[in-house]
Scaffold this motif. Structure first.
Motif, PDB file in Angstrom:
ATOM      1  N   PRO A 107       0.818  -1.217   0.000  1.00  0.00           N
ATOM      2  CA  PRO A 107       0.000   0.000   0.000  1.00  0.00           C
ATOM      3  C   PRO A 107       0.850   1.264   0.000  1.00  0.00           C
ATOM      4  CG  PRO A 107       0.008  -1.020   2.174  1.00  0.00           C
ATOM      5  CD  PRO A 107       0.718  -1.966   1.264  1.00  0.00           C
ATOM      6  N   ASP A 108       0.376   2.261  -0.725  1.00  0.00           N
ATOM      7  CA  ASP A 108       1.073   3.544  -0.821  1.00  0.00           C
ATOM      8  C   ASP A 108       0.371   4.543   0.091  1.00  0.00           C
ATOM      9  OD1 ASP A 108       2.402   5.832  -1.477  1.00  0.00           O
ATOM     10  OD2 ASP A 108       2.017   5.734  -3.637  1.00  0.00           O
ATOM     11  N   TYR A 109       1.050   4.931   1.178  1.00  0.00           N
ATOM     12  CA  TYR A 109       0.481   5.898   2.123  1.00  0.00           C
ATOM     13  C   TYR A 109       0.992   7.321   1.875  1.00  0.00           C
ATOM     14  CZ  TYR A 109      -1.340   1.950   4.802  1.00  0.00           C
ATOM     15  OH  TYR A 109      -2.024   0.820   5.198  1.00  0.00           O
ATOM     16  N   GLU A 110       1.773   7.493   0.802  1.00  0.00           N
ATOM     17  CA  GLU A 110       2.189   8.840   0.395  1.00  0.00           C
ATOM     18  C   GLU A 110       1.930   8.988  -1.110  1.00  0.00           C
ATOM     19  OE1 GLU A 110       5.796  12.071   1.160  1.00  0.00           O
ATOM     20  OE2 GLU A 110       6.298   9.942   1.081  1.00  0.00           O
ATOM     21  N   PRO A 111       0.668   8.808  -1.517  1.00  0.00           N
ATOM     22  CA  PRO A 111       0.381   8.828  -2.951  1.00  0.00           C
ATOM     23  C   PRO A 111       0.456  10.237  -3.528  1.00  0.00           C
ATOM     24  CG  PRO A 111      -1.658   8.674  -1.711  1.00  0.00           C
ATOM     25  CD  PRO A 111      -0.542   8.595  -0.710  1.00  0.00           C
ATOM     26  N   GLY A 153      -0.468  17.074   0.991  1.00  0.00           N
ATOM     27  CA  GLY A 153      -0.380  16.086  -0.092  1.00  0.00           C
ATOM     28  C   GLY A 153       0.915  15.303  -0.105  1.00  0.00           C
ATOM     29  N   ASP A 154       1.693  15.401   0.971  1.00  0.00           N
ATOM     30  CA  ASP A 154       2.900  14.586   1.103  1.00  0.00           C
ATOM     31  C   ASP A 154       3.238  14.462   2.596  1.00  0.00           C
ATOM     32  OD1 ASP A 154       4.216  16.919   1.953  1.00  0.00           O
ATOM     33  OD2 ASP A 154       4.981  17.350  -0.052  1.00  0.00           O
ATOM     34  N   ARG A 198      11.019   5.487   1.155  1.00  0.00           N
ATOM     35  CA  ARG A 198      10.405   6.764   0.788  1.00  0.00           C
ATOM     36  C   ARG A 198      11.104   7.376  -0.423  1.00  0.00           C
ATOM     37  NH1 ARG A 198      10.019  12.707   3.298  1.00  0.00           N
ATOM     38  NH2 ARG A 198       8.023  13.239   2.326  1.00  0.00           N
ATOM     39  N   SER A 199      10.303   7.862  -1.395  1.00  0.00           N
ATOM     40  CA  SER A 199      10.880   8.427  -2.624  1.00  0.00           C
ATOM     41  C   SER A 199      10.460   9.878  -2.863  1.00  0.00           C
ATOM     42  CB  SER A 199      10.464   7.578  -3.830  1.00  0.00           C
ATOM     43  OG  SER A 199       9.045   7.568  -3.950  1.00  0.00           O
ATOM     44  N   ARG A 200       9.466  10.377  -2.129  1.00  0.00           N
ATOM     45  CA  ARG A 200       8.959  11.722  -2.385  1.00  0.00           C
ATOM     46  C   ARG A 200       9.551  12.769  -1.437  1.00  0.00           C
ATOM     47  NH1 ARG A 200       2.910  12.333  -2.376  1.00  0.00           N
ATOM     48  NH2 ARG A 200       3.466  14.272  -3.446  1.00  0.00           N
ATOM     49  N   GLY A 201      10.635  12.416  -0.779  1.00  0.00           N
ATOM     50  CA  GLY A 201      11.271  13.330   0.159  1.00  0.00           C
ATOM     51  C   GLY A 201      12.316  12.582   0.948  1.00  0.00           C
ATOM     52  N   PRO A 202      12.998  13.253   1.902  1.00  0.00           N
ATOM     53  CA  PRO A 202      14.086  12.615   2.648  1.00  0.00           C
ATOM     54  C   PRO A 202      13.603  11.484   3.547  1.00  0.00           C
ATOM     55  CG  PRO A 202      13.614  14.799   3.532  1.00  0.00           C
ATOM     56  CD  PRO A 202      12.812  14.665   2.279  1.00  0.00           C
TER      57      PRO A 202
END
Length: 268
Positions: A107-111, A153-154, A198-202
């Motif tokens: 599951p993606d919890y940071e879509p 949103g992130d 995690r890929s959308r931030g540190p």
């Protein structure tokens, strides 16, 4: 400033005056999952859908796959006047398709916004209702609606709170919404998401993530005989294969009294 910034400013002001105040925060957004057999989904306000809700889940799924039933439910659009009579949260559930995300497995919890039902509908030239309907019909798939901790949103605000010594990593809702929410997988998710994926931030150091969930919690509650690997302390030692550690997508099981349903989240 966002509301949580104002709250944290007040917490730090109290601590500066010597008060032992901590803010509890969650390590991922607390979100409602919606599908077949859940407490809510975008179609639960429609009379044509309500007729099927008391049936066993597999029977519901079978009926919902009938093209005529699908046509009926999709055509059964509630009017604005009907939606306005609903509780505020149910109003959002009935129409805010830019806030619904596909979860996938794992599951993606940071879509990102591209995973919203509204964005998928735009790309595919379909209505958001069609996209939502067909997605929840897939076996065990749920739409994810992050209610708190996702206003930007992130996970930027969560990252900031996880680095704030005035915040304690916590979790509540231990069973109040059994067919909407499950956050039992959060301790594992802290390691996999923040420490590895995690890929959308540190990301964050694994040591910090372990400390947040062991010694910090023990210290806060005054459990001074545990929380660290040290001589003379109580210890439960977990040996984890970190590279293969994985949180699975939530699933519904029927193991409550009177065959009641609840979400569980398993971990490899």
């Amino acid at each position: 400033p966002q509301r949580w910034h104002r709250l944290m400013k007040a917490v730090h002001a109290a601590r500066a005056e010597g008060l032992p105040l901590m803010a509890q925060m969650a390590g991922r957004p607390i979100g409602v999952m919606m599908g077949i057999g859940t407490a809510l989904n975008p179609f639960t306000v429609r009379p044509s859908y309500k007729k099927l809700e008391s049936l066993p889940i597999e029977e519901q799924r079978r009926r919902l796959r009938d093209p005529e039933v699908r046509r009926q439910i999709l055509a059964d659009v509630p009017s604005d006047a009907e939606i306005e009579k609903l509780a505020q949260f149910r109003q959002v559930v009935a129409k805010k398709f830019d806030k619904f995300f596909v979860m996938g497995n794992p599951p993606d919890y940071e879509p990102g916004p591209e995973k919203s039902v509204a964005a998928i509908a735009q790309r595919e030239g379909r209505t958001p209702e069609e996209v939502a309907y067909d997605y929840i019909l897939e076996d065990g798939q749920y739409l994810y609606f992050p209610v708190v901790n996702y206003v930007t949103g992130d996970h930027g605000p969560i990252h900031e709170m996880l680095n704030d010594p005035a915040c304690l990593l916590g979790l509540s809702d231990g069973g109040a919404h059994c067919t909407s929410i499950v956050d039992a997988g959060v301790p594992t998710y802290m390691l996999t998401h923040w420490g590895r994926d995690r890929s959308r931030g540190p990301r964050l150091p694994l040591e910090l993530l372990v400390k947040r969930q062991t010694s910090e919690t023990a210290d806060f509650f005054g459990l001074n005989d545990r929380g660290r690997l040290a001589p003379g302390l109580r210890a439960d030692v977990n040996l984890i294969d970190f590279d293969r550690l994985q949180v699975q997508k939530p699933e519904i099981v029927h193991d409550m009294p009177a065959n009641g349903r609840r979400f569980v989240q398993r971990v490899d």
